[in-house]
Design a protein around this motif. Structure first.
Motif, PDB file in Angstrom:
ATOM      1  N   PHE A   1       0.060  10.227  -9.302  1.00 12.66           N
ATOM      2  CA  PHE A   1      -1.019   9.509  -8.637  1.00 12.66           C
ATOM      3  C   PHE A   1      -0.523   8.113  -8.284  1.00 12.66           C
ATOM      4  O   PHE A   1      -0.419   7.259  -9.158  1.00 12.66           O
ATOM      5  CB  PHE A   1      -2.238   9.450  -9.572  1.00 12.66           C
ATOM      6  CG  PHE A   1      -3.465   8.852  -8.956  1.00 12.66           C
ATOM      7  CD1 PHE A   1      -4.101   9.490  -7.914  1.00 12.66           C
ATOM      8  CD2 PHE A   1      -3.979   7.666  -9.440  1.00 12.66           C
ATOM      9  CE1 PHE A   1      -5.242   8.950  -7.355  1.00 12.66           C
ATOM     10  CE2 PHE A   1      -5.121   7.121  -8.884  1.00 12.66           C
ATOM     11  CZ  PHE A   1      -5.756   7.763  -7.839  1.00 12.66           C
ATOM     12  N   PRO A   2      -0.150   7.879  -7.023  1.00 12.98           N
ATOM     13  CA  PRO A   2       0.411   6.579  -6.625  1.00 12.98           C
ATOM     14  C   PRO A   2      -0.683   5.503  -6.549  1.00 12.98           C
ATOM     15  O   PRO A   2      -1.320   5.318  -5.523  1.00 12.98           O
ATOM     16  CB  PRO A   2       1.028   6.865  -5.259  1.00 12.98           C
ATOM     17  CG  PRO A   2       0.261   8.032  -4.732  1.00 12.98           C
ATOM     18  CD  PRO A   2      -0.193   8.822  -5.923  1.00 12.98           C
ATOM     19  N   ILE A   3      -0.917   4.810  -7.647  1.00  5.95           N
ATOM     20  CA  ILE A   3      -2.042   3.890  -7.759  1.00  5.95           C
ATOM     21  C   ILE A   3      -1.981   2.746  -6.750  1.00  5.95           C
ATOM     22  O   ILE A   3      -3.013   2.325  -6.230  1.00  5.95           O
ATOM     23  CB  ILE A   3      -2.193   3.374  -9.216  1.00  5.95           C
ATOM     24  CG1 ILE A   3      -3.541   2.680  -9.415  1.00  5.95           C
ATOM     25  CG2 ILE A   3      -1.056   2.456  -9.593  1.00  5.95           C
ATOM     26  CD1 ILE A   3      -4.722   3.586  -9.340  1.00  5.95           C
ATOM     27  N   THR A   4      -0.794   2.240  -6.446  1.00  6.77           N
ATOM     28  CA  THR A   4      -0.689   1.142  -5.480  1.00  6.77           C
ATOM     29  C   THR A   4      -1.168   1.598  -4.104  1.00  6.77           C
ATOM     30  O   THR A   4      -1.957   0.909  -3.449  1.00  6.77           O
ATOM     31  CB  THR A   4       0.759   0.622  -5.400  1.00  6.77           C
ATOM     32  OG1 THR A   4       1.157   0.199  -6.705  1.00  6.77           O
ATOM     33  CG2 THR A   4       0.878  -0.531  -4.435  1.00  6.77           C
ATOM     34  N   ALA A   5      -0.725   2.758  -3.675  1.00  2.00           N
ATOM     35  CA  ALA A   5      -1.167   3.298  -2.384  1.00  2.00           C
ATOM     36  C   ALA A   5      -2.656   3.603  -2.416  1.00  2.00           C
ATOM     37  O   ALA A   5      -3.373   3.355  -1.441  1.00  2.00           O
ATOM     38  CB  ALA A   5      -0.376   4.554  -2.046  1.00  2.00           C
TER      39      ALA A   5
END
Length: 141
Positions: A45-49
């Motif tokens: 889960f790419p939190i920054t994106a």
């Protein structure tokens, strides 16, 4: 699929349907769009994106709501709500440690995904197309 693209699809759908139908159609559109090839990183889960996309999605929701005529506004809100609802699994997992959905739905939603880290062009093109469609439909009549 970026949540901002789901927002745009929901706005377009909601501009054409009454609120109840818009919410259901928005939900269905989310599942259909997730089955298209799109950007994503499987198992991560790419939190920054997600943060950036979430902020963009909220801005698009505000813009679509502001652009919609008074008569269509509730349908637009319902369409966007329905279109975003399936991804509350990610919010629940991140903040509460679990999805709000039954495991069977989560498994189905994950099974639908056709993600690849190399498909960012698909996302951008989909966003441009959906933004154009939503703008046209929201400005009609």
């Amino acid at each position: 699929m970026f949540i901002s693209n789901h927002v745009l699809a929901g706005a377009a759908i909601g501009s054409q349907l009454p609120p109840g139908r818009a919410a259901v159609a928005g939900f269905a559109s989310h599942l259909a769009m997730d089955n298209l090839p799109h950007w994503g990183v499987v198992g991560y889960f790419p939190i920054t994106a997600a943060r950036r996309d979430g902020i963009l999605g909220l801005g698009l929701m505000a813009a679509a709501t502001a652009i919609a005529s008074k008569e269509r506004r509730l349908g637009v809100l319902a369409g966007m709500f329905g279109a975003c609802l399936p991804d509350t699994d990610k919010i629940g997992e991140h903040f509460a440690g679990r999805s709000p959905w039954p495991a069977r739905f989560d498994d189905f939603h994950k099974w639908l995904q056709r993600e690849s880290p190399h498909r960012i062009p698909h996302e951008v093109l989909a966003g441009i197309g959906l933004a154009t469609l939503a703008a046209i439909l929201l400005n009609r009549g």
